[in-house]
Design a protein around this motif. Sequence first.
Motif, PDB file in Angstrom:
ATOM      1  N   TYR A   1      13.524 -32.050 -56.646  1.00 22.56           N
ATOM      2  CA  TYR A   1      14.462 -30.976 -55.612  1.00 22.56           C
ATOM      3  C   TYR A   1      13.174 -31.152 -53.741  1.00 22.56           C
ATOM      4  CZ  TYR A   1      17.903 -28.053 -53.542  1.00 22.56           C
ATOM      5  OH  TYR A   1      18.906 -28.272 -52.288  1.00 22.56           O
ATOM      6  N   THR A   2      12.397 -29.365 -55.043  1.00 20.20           N
ATOM      7  CA  THR A   2      11.188 -29.518 -53.473  1.00 20.20           C
ATOM      8  C   THR A   2      10.930 -30.614 -52.962  1.00 20.20           C
ATOM      9  OG1 THR A   2      11.286 -27.063 -55.824  1.00 20.20           O
ATOM     10  CG2 THR A   2       9.093 -28.139 -53.133  1.00 20.20           C
ATOM     11  N   ALA A   3      10.077 -31.657 -53.905  1.00 18.88           N
ATOM     12  CA  ALA A   3       9.324 -32.651 -53.114  1.00 18.88           C
ATOM     13  C   ALA A   3      10.521 -33.242 -51.810  1.00 18.88           C
ATOM     14  CB  ALA A   3       9.173 -33.586 -53.718  1.00 18.88           C
ATOM     15  N   ALA A   4      11.751 -33.384 -52.328  1.00 28.28           N
ATOM     16  CA  ALA A   4      13.180 -34.082 -51.659  1.00 28.28           C
ATOM     17  C   ALA A   4      13.310 -33.256 -50.365  1.00 28.28           C
ATOM     18  CB  ALA A   4      13.989 -34.053 -52.212  1.00 28.28           C
ATOM     19  N   LYS A   5      13.067 -31.524 -50.336  1.00 29.20           N
ATOM     20  CA  LYS A   5      13.288 -31.162 -49.553  1.00 29.20           C
ATOM     21  C   LYS A   5      12.571 -30.838 -48.435  1.00 29.20           C
ATOM     22  CE  LYS A   5      17.999 -30.770 -50.647  1.00 29.20           C
ATOM     23  NZ  LYS A   5      18.977 -30.927 -49.324  1.00 29.20           N
ATOM     24  N   HIS A   6      11.136 -30.885 -48.867  1.00 26.49           N
ATOM     25  CA  HIS A   6       9.991 -31.260 -48.029  1.00 26.49           C
ATOM     26  C   HIS A   6      10.574 -32.309 -47.081  1.00 26.49           C
ATOM     27  CE1 HIS A   6       8.377 -27.765 -49.527  1.00 26.49           C
ATOM     28  NE2 HIS A   6       7.058 -27.611 -48.872  1.00 26.49           N
ATOM     29  N   GLY A   7      10.617 -34.161 -47.777  1.00 22.67           N
ATOM     30  CA  GLY A   7      10.513 -34.852 -47.542  1.00 22.67           C
ATOM     31  C   GLY A   7      12.136 -34.086 -46.098  1.00 22.67           C
TER      32      GLY A   7
ATOM     33  N   GLY B   1      23.920 -33.411 -51.620  1.00 19.66           N
ATOM     34  CA  GLY B   1      22.742 -33.874 -52.240  1.00 19.66           C
ATOM     35  C   GLY B   1      23.123 -33.303 -53.964  1.00 19.66           C
ATOM     36  N   ILE B   2      21.816 -33.581 -54.568  1.00 16.22           N
ATOM     37  CA  ILE B   2      21.912 -33.225 -55.723  1.00 16.22           C
ATOM     38  C   ILE B   2      21.104 -32.242 -56.371  1.00 16.22           C
ATOM     39  CG2 ILE B   2      23.906 -34.808 -56.712  1.00 16.22           C
ATOM     40  CD1 ILE B   2      20.653 -36.545 -58.109  1.00 16.22           C
ATOM     41  N   THR B   3      20.499 -31.516 -57.580  1.00 18.95           N
ATOM     42  CA  THR B   3      19.168 -31.147 -57.846  1.00 18.95           C
ATOM     43  C   THR B   3      19.441 -31.583 -59.294  1.00 18.95           C
ATOM     44  OG1 THR B   3      20.313 -29.075 -59.009  1.00 18.95           O
ATOM     45  CG2 THR B   3      19.914 -28.944 -57.456  1.00 18.95           C
TER      46      THR B   3
ATOM     47  N   SER C   1      16.893 -26.687 -47.633  1.00 20.12           N
ATOM     48  CA  SER C   1      16.802 -26.423 -47.603  1.00 20.12           C
ATOM     49  C   SER C   1      15.480 -24.835 -48.227  1.00 20.12           C
ATOM     50  CB  SER C   1      17.052 -26.209 -50.046  1.00 20.12           C
ATOM     51  OG  SER C   1      16.501 -25.255 -50.805  1.00 20.12           O
ATOM     52  N   LEU C   2      15.428 -24.112 -48.978  1.00 26.09           N
ATOM     53  CA  LEU C   2      15.077 -22.450 -48.850  1.00 26.09           C
ATOM     54  C   LEU C   2      13.660 -23.216 -49.691  1.00 26.09           C
ATOM     55  CD1 LEU C   2      14.876 -19.541 -49.025  1.00 26.09           C
ATOM     56  CD2 LEU C   2      15.557 -20.027 -51.134  1.00 26.09           C
ATOM     57  N   GLN C   3      13.866 -24.508 -50.528  1.00 31.18           N
ATOM     58  CA  GLN C   3      12.948 -25.232 -50.897  1.00 31.18           C
ATOM     59  C   GLN C   3      11.868 -26.652 -51.076  1.00 31.18           C
ATOM     60  OE1 GLN C   3      15.466 -24.714 -55.293  1.00 31.18           O
ATOM     61  NE2 GLN C   3      13.670 -25.684 -55.665  1.00 31.18           N
TER      62      GLN C   3
ATOM     63  N   ILE D   1      19.393 -27.679 -41.681  1.00 25.90           N
ATOM     64  CA  ILE D   1      20.097 -26.069 -41.958  1.00 25.90           C
ATOM     65  C   ILE D   1      19.046 -25.789 -43.858  1.00 25.90           C
ATOM     66  CG2 ILE D   1      21.793 -26.633 -43.092  1.00 25.90           C
ATOM     67  CD1 ILE D   1      22.685 -23.932 -41.665  1.00 25.90           C
ATOM     68  N   SER D   2      18.519 -24.945 -43.358  1.00 22.84           N
ATOM     69  CA  SER D   2      18.075 -24.282 -44.804  1.00 22.84           C
ATOM     70  C   SER D   2      18.637 -23.079 -45.576  1.00 22.84           C
ATOM     71  CB  SER D   2      16.895 -23.841 -44.225  1.00 22.84           C
ATOM     72  OG  SER D   2      15.344 -24.987 -44.324  1.00 22.84           O
ATOM     73  N   PRO D   3      19.238 -23.661 -46.357  1.00 19.22           N
ATOM     74  CA  PRO D   3      19.988 -22.195 -46.555  1.00 19.22           C
ATOM     75  C   PRO D   3      19.359 -21.632 -48.175  1.00 19.22           C
ATOM     76  CG  PRO D   3      21.572 -24.896 -47.093  1.00 19.22           C
ATOM     77  CD  PRO D   3      20.121 -24.229 -46.581  1.00 19.22           C
ATOM     78  N   GLY D   4      19.792 -20.092 -48.194  1.00 17.73           N
ATOM     79  CA  GLY D   4      18.970 -20.115 -49.063  1.00 17.73           C
ATOM     80  C   GLY D   4      19.856 -20.038 -50.473  1.00 17.73           C
ATOM     81  N   ILE D   5      20.542 -19.005 -51.127  1.00 18.76           N
ATOM     82  CA  ILE D   5      20.854 -19.690 -52.686  1.00 18.76           C
ATOM     83  C   ILE D   5      23.104 -19.285 -52.442  1.00 18.76           C
ATOM     84  CG2 ILE D   5      20.711 -18.415 -54.552  1.00 18.76           C
ATOM     85  CD1 ILE D   5      18.508 -17.144 -54.354  1.00 18.76           C
ATOM     86  N   VAL D   6      23.019 -20.246 -52.196  1.00 19.82           N
ATOM     87  CA  VAL D   6      24.594 -20.352 -52.021  1.00 19.82           C
ATOM     88  C   VAL D   6      26.229 -19.786 -52.846  1.00 19.82           C
ATOM     89  CG1 VAL D   6      26.017 -21.576 -50.449  1.00 19.82           C
ATOM     90  CG2 VAL D   6      23.806 -21.483 -50.056  1.00 19.82           C
ATOM     91  N   ASP D   7      26.672 -19.628 -52.999  1.00 24.14           N
ATOM     92  CA  ASP D   7      27.407 -20.269 -54.126  1.00 24.14           C
ATOM     93  C   ASP D   7      28.428 -20.795 -54.486  1.00 24.14           C
ATOM     94  OD1 ASP D   7      28.888 -19.232 -56.430  1.00 24.14           O
ATOM     95  OD2 ASP D   7      30.009 -17.288 -55.373  1.00 24.14           O
TER      96      ASP D   7
END
Length: 254
Positions: free
Chosen positions: A160-166, A89-91, A147-149, A188-194
Amino acid sequence: MSRQFEGKVALVTGGASGIGAAACRQFSAQGALVVVADRNASAAEALAGQLDGAISCNVDVADPASCETMFSMLRDKFGRLDCAFNNAGITEVTVLKGEPLPETHMLPLDVWRQVLAADLDGVFHCLRGELPLMLESGGGAIVNAASLQAHLSYPRTAPYTAAKHGVLGLTRTIAKEYGNRNIRCNAISPGIVDTPLNTDVINSDEFRDALLTSIPLGRFATPEDIARAAVWLASDQAGYVNGAFLAADGGIMA
Ligand SMILES: NC(=O)c1ccc[n+]([C@@H]2O[C@H](COP(=O)([O-])OP(=O)(O)OC[C@H]3O[C@@H](n4cnc5c(N)ncnc54)[C@H](O)[C@@H]3O)[C@@H](O)[C@H]2O)c1
């Protein structure tokens, strides 16, 4: 460590970096034959070289033809697929290469298309190759990187938000459609990952403190934190988990 994936074939897209690389290491340590699939061919090859029985594959998940080539290679080499982590994935930040994120009405169409192509179409392209192989070998487990998103949003992140909801919707559809043939599909819905994906955001003076304050556990996730949750979803230990999302977000959504 348990060898619960002994003899199983596990595909990880975006396997050359961050969460995907951690998942490749964990699948491999537990006995899987891992396919490190990534558009960064040299990094994928380097990681596969460190893991027993692993191979690398140079793939662009946004390109259906590239995915077809990968699955025909997998079919020839293994003739089966047991686990798949659709993680590449990308953003918007990746596409805009550090330029400020525009508001949605100013977003270039090309940015929208590139993010959707990698993050949503890419999962679909992979599912089209994974499902036939799993149907033939009597079942399997798929984990999609949401994702969280997939559940909430931040301003200026429409693609990104639309893609991840999809991705979440796609996950639920596959779970309903193929569960009766022993194929589980979860997100899997990761939060904020380093990881490299996020370096600019989590190291920025503007966002770092506010983001940390939003996380009840008080720290960013490591790639290993997320990979452990994803690999668990792919394992028989999660054998009755289907169509679910697992929030690995340190409690943000709570
Ligand atoms: N890092 C985070 O905070 C975070 C949070 C939520 C969800 N995620 C999701 O987790 C997944 C992995 O992210 P990460 O943080 O490990 O990122 P990363 O940038 O460290 O790794 C992503 C990998 O995917 C590969 N990739 C990107 N586009 C590709 C394509 N079209 N075809 C093949 N490979 C491609 C990259 O080369 C890279 O190796 C992504 O789907 C991301 O959206 C990450």
